[in-house]
Motif scaffolding. Structure first.
Motif, PDB file in Angstrom:
ATOM      1  N   GLU A  27      -3.042   5.051  -8.874  1.00 59.37           N
ATOM      2  CA  GLU A  27      -3.614   6.383  -8.794  1.00 59.37           C
ATOM      3  C   GLU A  27      -3.008   7.237  -9.895  1.00 59.37           C
ATOM      4  N   ILE A  28      -3.746   8.268 -10.281  1.00 56.87           N
ATOM      5  CA  ILE A  28      -3.251   9.217 -11.263  1.00 56.87           C
ATOM      6  C   ILE A  28      -3.393  10.601 -10.659  1.00 56.87           C
ATOM      7  N   MET A  40      -6.977  10.793  -8.927  1.00 59.58           N
ATOM      8  CA  MET A  40      -7.923   9.766  -9.341  1.00 59.58           C
ATOM      9  C   MET A  40      -7.426   8.474  -8.709  1.00 59.58           C
ATOM     10  N   TYR A  41      -8.266   7.836  -7.890  1.00 56.65           N
ATOM     11  CA  TYR A  41      -7.810   6.660  -7.139  1.00 56.65           C
ATOM     12  C   TYR A  41      -9.006   5.883  -6.606  1.00 56.65           C
ATOM     13  N   SER A  49     -10.945  -5.089  -5.738  1.00 54.45           N
ATOM     14  CA  SER A  49      -9.732  -4.681  -6.432  1.00 54.45           C
ATOM     15  C   SER A  49     -10.134  -3.662  -7.492  1.00 54.45           C
ATOM     16  N   VAL A  50      -9.529  -2.484  -7.460  1.00 50.08           N
ATOM     17  CA  VAL A  50      -9.809  -1.431  -8.435  1.00 50.08           C
ATOM     18  C   VAL A  50      -8.471  -0.843  -8.863  1.00 50.08           C
ATOM     19  N   TYR A  51      -8.218  -0.820 -10.175  1.00 49.74           N
ATOM     20  CA  TYR A  51      -6.918  -0.366 -10.652  1.00 49.74           C
ATOM     21  C   TYR A  51      -7.035   0.139 -12.091  1.00 49.74           C
TER      22      TYR A  51
END
Length: 127
Positions: A27-28, A40-41, A49-51
């Motif tokens: 996350e940001i 943001m995540y 999978s999201v990164y």
């Protein structure tokens, strides 16, 4: 109240001044000069999978100057034909100030039945 209730347009950062950026890879967090915070995540589920895949540029260039560009672009084009995914999405967040520009590249993959999108939300203030 869940994060989904707080979704905002990424473009709403234009004209705002970022005071701090925290990047954990998952996350940001953007803290604005007025104290508002944005996250943001992606809320992970079982078969996805999201990164943050990569940050191109120096995040420090975004701090202390008005944001001139805040754009979200998505793509499902393959950059590596050897990778096998049922479904995938690249999401690029393009930011710029007078000092420099940064591209934040997120990669999401799944079996095709789950979300690969990135959320940008206003973090509720606690009193």
């Amino acid at each position: 109240m869940g994060w989904r209730d707080e979704d905002v347009a990424f473009e709403s950062l234009i004209g705002r001044v970022i005071a701090n950026i925290e990047n954990s890879g998952e996350e940001i967090i953007f803290t604005m000069e007025d104290g508002e915070r944005y996250k943001m995540y992606h809320s992970q589920d079982c078969c996805e999978s999201v990164y943050v895949e990569d940050v191109i540029g120096d995040l420090a260039d975004l701090i202390g100057h008005p944001v001139l560009r805040a754009e979200e672009v998505t793509s499902t084009d393959s950059f590596n034909k050897e990778l096998e995914y049922d479904s995938f999405t690249w999401t690029f967040y393009k930011l710029a100030t007078i000092k420099g520009s940064v591209d934040i590249r997120w990669f999401g993959s799944s079996n095709g039945y789950y979300s690969e999108s990135v959320d940008f939300v206003k973090v509720p203030t606690t009193h």
